[in-house]
Scaffold this motif. Sequence first.
Motif, PDB file in Angstrom:
ATOM      1  N   VAL A 114       0.845  -1.193   0.000  1.00 30.99           N
ATOM      2  CA  VAL A 114       0.000   0.000   0.000  1.00 30.99           C
ATOM      3  C   VAL A 114       0.879   1.241   0.000  1.00 30.99           C
ATOM      4  N   MET A 115       0.607   2.153  -0.921  1.00 27.35           N
ATOM      5  CA  MET A 115       1.402   3.381  -0.984  1.00 27.35           C
ATOM      6  C   MET A 115       0.530   4.545  -1.452  1.00 27.35           C
ATOM      7  N   VAL A 116       0.944   5.748  -1.060  1.00 23.35           N
ATOM      8  CA  VAL A 116       0.280   6.968  -1.502  1.00 23.35           C
ATOM      9  C   VAL A 116       1.074   7.524  -2.672  1.00 23.35           C
ATOM     10  N   GLU A 117       0.517   7.392  -3.879  1.00 20.25           N
ATOM     11  CA  GLU A 117       1.235   7.839  -5.077  1.00 20.25           C
ATOM     12  C   GLU A 117       1.198   9.358  -5.226  1.00 20.25           C
ATOM     13  N   GLU A 118       0.105   9.973  -4.782  1.00 23.21           N
ATOM     14  CA  GLU A 118       0.010  11.428  -4.818  1.00 23.21           C
ATOM     15  C   GLU A 118      -0.786  11.894  -3.604  1.00 23.21           C
ATOM     16  N   LEU A 119      -0.253  12.880  -2.900  1.00 20.70           N
ATOM     17  CA  LEU A 119      -0.919  13.447  -1.736  1.00 20.70           C
ATOM     18  C   LEU A 119      -1.222  14.915  -2.016  1.00 20.70           C
ATOM     19  N   PHE A 120      -2.467  15.311  -1.791  1.00 19.16           N
ATOM     20  CA  PHE A 120      -2.911  16.700  -1.927  1.00 19.16           C
ATOM     21  C   PHE A 120      -2.783  17.244  -3.355  1.00 19.16           C
ATOM     22  N   GLY A 121      -3.067  16.410  -4.355  1.00 20.11           N
ATOM     23  CA  GLY A 121      -3.083  16.921  -5.731  1.00 20.11           C
ATOM     24  C   GLY A 121      -4.261  17.860  -5.917  1.00 20.11           C
ATOM     25  N   ILE A 122      -4.062  18.969  -6.627  1.00 18.45           N
ATOM     26  CA  ILE A 122      -5.130  19.937  -6.862  1.00 18.45           C
ATOM     27  C   ILE A 122      -5.589  19.825  -8.318  1.00 18.45           C
TER      28      ILE A 122
END
Length: 417
Positions: A285-293
Amino acid sequence: MKVQDLDSFKEKALQWASLFDVCCCYDSNNYPDSYGEFDFLLAVGVSESINLKYGAAFDTLKEFYDARRCWMFGLLSYELKNEVEQLSSKNSDNLNFPDLFFFVPQYLITVIKGEVKIVLGDESALNQIEGFNSNEPEIHSDIAIQSKLSKELYIKTVKELQGHIIRGDIYEINFCQEFFAEHAHINPLNIYTKLKKVSPTPFSGFFKINDQYILSASPERFLCKRGNKLISQPIKGTARRSSNIKEDELIKLNLQNDAKEQAENVMIVDLVRNDLTKSAVKGSVMVEELFGIYGFAQVYQMISTVTCQLDPEVHFIDAIKNAFPMGSMTGAPKIKAMELIEEYEFSCRGAYSGTFGYITPDGDFDFNVIIRSILYQSLSKYLSFQVGGAITYASNAAAEYEECMLKASAIIQTLEN
């Protein structure tokens, strides 16, 4: 085949499809999407179907798919929460969508990069589609939109929910309110076409199940499977758009750096990570993008992307069940948030904040989140749409109400005669 005017083709295809008792359309509106495989999907007519109440719906869907391993399109209602967890539903429901409905289509039409392909059914369908006039009749009646709760009651309820946060029952909850119209005489396809023009989004769609309609301008992906990879893209964080270019850029920058919005987003990212862990290869499990606008017609949205590798021992439908309902529409901790949603909201969610989408013969799938969507029962002429937002300790109740109205603006504009 290649078509010269793709928008006209899609309108005609939907007119043809809506003559059938059941049809489902998925339209990306040409938004760039690294995980999207189709620009447009249209499933029409029923070869086989299942229509289920919660209880053993996910297991029945698994058996239904495993026995056929073919294209399927369907709806998972929010009320399936009662199957996933020990929960119940008591609020009024004037729409009565199925808890789970899936069908194997007679016809399936895809569009990829302007190329139209008949995947299922006779190619004579294209001749039938070409014969349609792409102008749908306009709305014939004014629609009197009402709300289930006043601004004052909304603010009071948000403050009560914040009391639960202060007591430590939850730390975030998605609280929603219903807008509705009775005696609403509409042409559902016309309204959907208009909604798409007002608010084009990457996970929009038109779903007809006999006398029930979902007209969706959803910007959010619930869960997608590509090969052995699962992708979830929760939305938390909203800001209005401006017609002034400089102000619009400033609004985008402010959202990107807004600590409150980031806190809302990361809480749900953690919840989604936990949901995916139930189905994932350990450590994947991984976060590929955090807080993309990301920009849409009316709003900017903060979107994060969480992925994992699906454990080969876990059936992909169990992976959907393990992540359902989506964290962006519940809150955290998830079960307590859903209990409080049932206690404090004034309407049954039903199809709203559920999902619809497709499953391929290879076991890939893509499902949206049913938000920014009009739900309509053509027999009773009852029309409904719900809007909500994340309530945290730092939320301002009046500002949350205004955010709800911002999210509702495209639908209200669409329904104005």
